[in-house]
Design a protein around this motif. Sequence first.
Motif, PDB file in Angstrom:
ATOM      1  N   UNK A 179       0.826  -1.206   0.000  1.00 32.10           N
ATOM      2  CA  UNK A 179       0.000   0.000   0.000  1.00 32.10           C
ATOM      3  C   UNK A 179       0.859   1.255   0.000  1.00 32.10           C
ATOM      4  N   UNK A 180       0.335   2.342  -0.568  1.00 30.89           N
ATOM      5  CA  UNK A 180       1.054   3.617  -0.472  1.00 30.89           C
ATOM      6  C   UNK A 180       1.090   4.116   0.960  1.00 30.89           C
ATOM      7  N   UNK A 181       2.146   4.836   1.280  1.00 32.47           N
ATOM      8  CA  UNK A 181       2.289   5.363   2.634  1.00 32.47           C
ATOM      9  C   UNK A 181       1.108   6.278   2.964  1.00 32.47           C
ATOM     10  N   UNK A 182       0.629   6.178   4.192  1.00 32.75           N
ATOM     11  CA  UNK A 182      -0.518   6.891   4.768  1.00 32.75           C
ATOM     12  C   UNK A 182      -1.856   6.218   4.462  1.00 32.75           C
ATOM     13  N   UNK A 183      -1.841   5.033   3.824  1.00 30.95           N
ATOM     14  CA  UNK A 183      -3.100   4.325   3.592  1.00 30.95           C
ATOM     15  C   UNK A 183      -3.773   3.951   4.903  1.00 30.95           C
ATOM     16  N   UNK A 184      -2.990   3.688   5.936  1.00 34.13           N
ATOM     17  CA  UNK A 184      -3.571   3.320   7.226  1.00 34.13           C
ATOM     18  C   UNK A 184      -4.519   4.388   7.747  1.00 34.13           C
ATOM     19  N   UNK A 185      -4.296   5.643   7.359  1.00 32.78           N
ATOM     20  CA  UNK A 185      -5.232   6.704   7.767  1.00 32.78           C
ATOM     21  C   UNK A 185      -6.634   6.406   7.250  1.00 32.78           C
ATOM     22  N   UNK A 186      -6.718   5.946   5.998  1.00 28.10           N
ATOM     23  CA  UNK A 186      -8.016   5.617   5.410  1.00 28.10           C
ATOM     24  C   UNK A 186      -8.671   4.468   6.163  1.00 28.10           C
ATOM     25  N   UNK A 187      -7.894   3.414   6.405  1.00 23.60           N
ATOM     26  CA  UNK A 187      -8.421   2.253   7.115  1.00 23.60           C
ATOM     27  C   UNK A 187      -8.884   2.647   8.518  1.00 23.60           C
ATOM     28  N   UNK A 188      -8.073   3.436   9.209  1.00 18.16           N
ATOM     29  CA  UNK A 188      -8.436   3.854  10.568  1.00 18.16           C
ATOM     30  C   UNK A 188      -9.695   4.715  10.577  1.00 18.16           C
ATOM     31  N   UNK A 189      -9.838   5.580   9.587  1.00 11.64           N
ATOM     32  CA  UNK A 189     -11.025   6.445   9.532  1.00 11.64           C
ATOM     33  C   UNK A 189     -12.295   5.618   9.370  1.00 11.64           C
ATOM     34  N   UNK A 190     -12.237   4.602   8.515  1.00 13.38           N
ATOM     35  CA  UNK A 190     -13.403   3.746   8.292  1.00 13.38           C
ATOM     36  C   UNK A 190     -13.732   2.952   9.548  1.00 13.38           C
ATOM     37  N   UNK A 191     -12.709   2.410  10.180  1.00 13.55           N
ATOM     38  CA  UNK A 191     -12.939   1.602  11.379  1.00 13.55           C
ATOM     39  C   UNK A 191     -13.407   2.450  12.553  1.00 13.55           C
ATOM     40  N   UNK A 192     -12.886   3.669  12.646  1.00 15.21           N
ATOM     41  CA  UNK A 192     -13.262   4.521  13.779  1.00 15.21           C
ATOM     42  C   UNK A 192     -14.735   4.901  13.748  1.00 15.21           C
ATOM     43  N   UNK A 193     -15.322   4.896  12.536  1.00 16.52           N
ATOM     44  CA  UNK A 193     -16.743   5.213  12.424  1.00 16.52           C
ATOM     45  C   UNK A 193     -17.601   4.143  13.086  1.00 16.52           C
ATOM     46  N   UNK A 194     -17.052   2.919  13.207  1.00 13.45           N
ATOM     47  CA  UNK A 194     -17.791   1.829  13.845  1.00 13.45           C
ATOM     48  C   UNK A 194     -17.352   1.611  15.289  1.00 13.45           C
TER      49      UNK A 194
END
Length: 470
Positions: free
Chosen positions: A133-148
């Motif tokens: 994955x490109x660097x900073x992709x974890x931000x996207x994953x964390x944002x989606x998970x944090x919504x739940x």
Amino acid sequence: MIRTICCIGAGYVGGPTMAVIADRCPEVQVTVVDLNQSRIDAWNDVDLSKLPVYEPGLDQVVGRCRGRNLHFTTRVEAAIANADMVFLSVNTPTKTKGVGAGQASDLRWIEASARQVAACAQGHTIVVEKSTLPVRTADTVKSILSAAQGEVAGAGSPKTFSVLSNPEFLAEGTAIPDLESPDRVLIGGEDPAAIESLASVYGNWVPQERILRTNLWSSELSKLTANAFLAQRISSINSIAALCEATGADVNEVAHAIGTDTRIGPKFLKAGPGFGGSCFQKDILNLVYLCGHYGLSAEAAYWQSVVDLNTWQQDRIAQLVVQRLFGTVTGKRIAVLGFAFKADTNDTREAPAIRICKDLLEEGAQLAIYDPKVPAYQMGADLATEPQDAPTGGPLSGEGVWQRVATPAEAVAQADALLILTEWASFAQLDWADLAPRMRKPAWLFDARSIADLAAARAAGLQVWRVGCG
């Protein structure tokens, strides 16, 4: 303590990685999920030779674990709900349209997987990025998970998540030994407890000094950088191979000489038709995109040149074949040995053979392609044409055609040239005294992998070209 693992994605990374984890951690239940029913059926086939991924030794590992603590299923939601840890191991191809087309990674499957984890997970779940994955992709994953975060599923405890980066560094063809005895295991994250949970899984067979811990961004970028550096070495030695051909030097001797320098080392200094596979080109183009995104134009141009030189090498080989065959290959049969991007795999993604074969088809050649592991349907998908025995407009119509053949002997029948594009070990043992008489004279051997017995080929009457040999 991790007791249950779910891996989303049953491809070249997910399948072998989870098989080795299950083999080395018999107390952990490992479930690999994928929406592709035919792929899951292949993983579950009683005949282990029909696994969808070919890797030496993989069938034995799967055979030991499948049905015990290794499972393959399309029941994605149930597997996620039951998992302490979920690996995201889905495809991240280069975008073909839109912003960043041709360079940026297409992250649609990562986002879809993250949303599915957010919806189905129960209690605390550690989510591990396994895809490149490109660097900073974890931000996207964390944002989606944090919504739940905080939601309660049924009578369970509130949902919580930790996100880790655990890039794979295995090489296709040697994936099992790479997984069983890795140079390093890299774990990036912000939650120390989650990091140690994943480290404890690998700790069942990997020495602690080989388990590296970093922050999320260093881990994500390390994978791209590692592949970029390896690909850079291949493009570099191929540029020297062209110079060797022009000057009378031998690239294998040059590579050996510089490889004995401990500052350089001998690996990835083998001249050939260029790099292929699922990662090298994709990851470099991703690096180019990221550099451009952050305004680093000179750096982007530098890494782009690595890809450009790789493409040039493949075009150069095709052009060289045309030149040596009196300036035209129209109506001429060319035997192509090897279509996979490297030996000991059935993977053809970005294989050098694809571009070289397309170039020759464009010139009107009639290709007879042999590869021990790549089926005709995959060749057809890569070449974007159906196989034909002969051009519909006659041999000199200028129409290029191809067919898959069952043996090297069938490939060379009345061929004007033989082109070796994959370094399968069997190609080093070809019987030139038997093959050469089957070809139309004057006949050529083009050895793009420096694997053939050139002396035997010459003795059998073939003219010979080898990459990087003046």
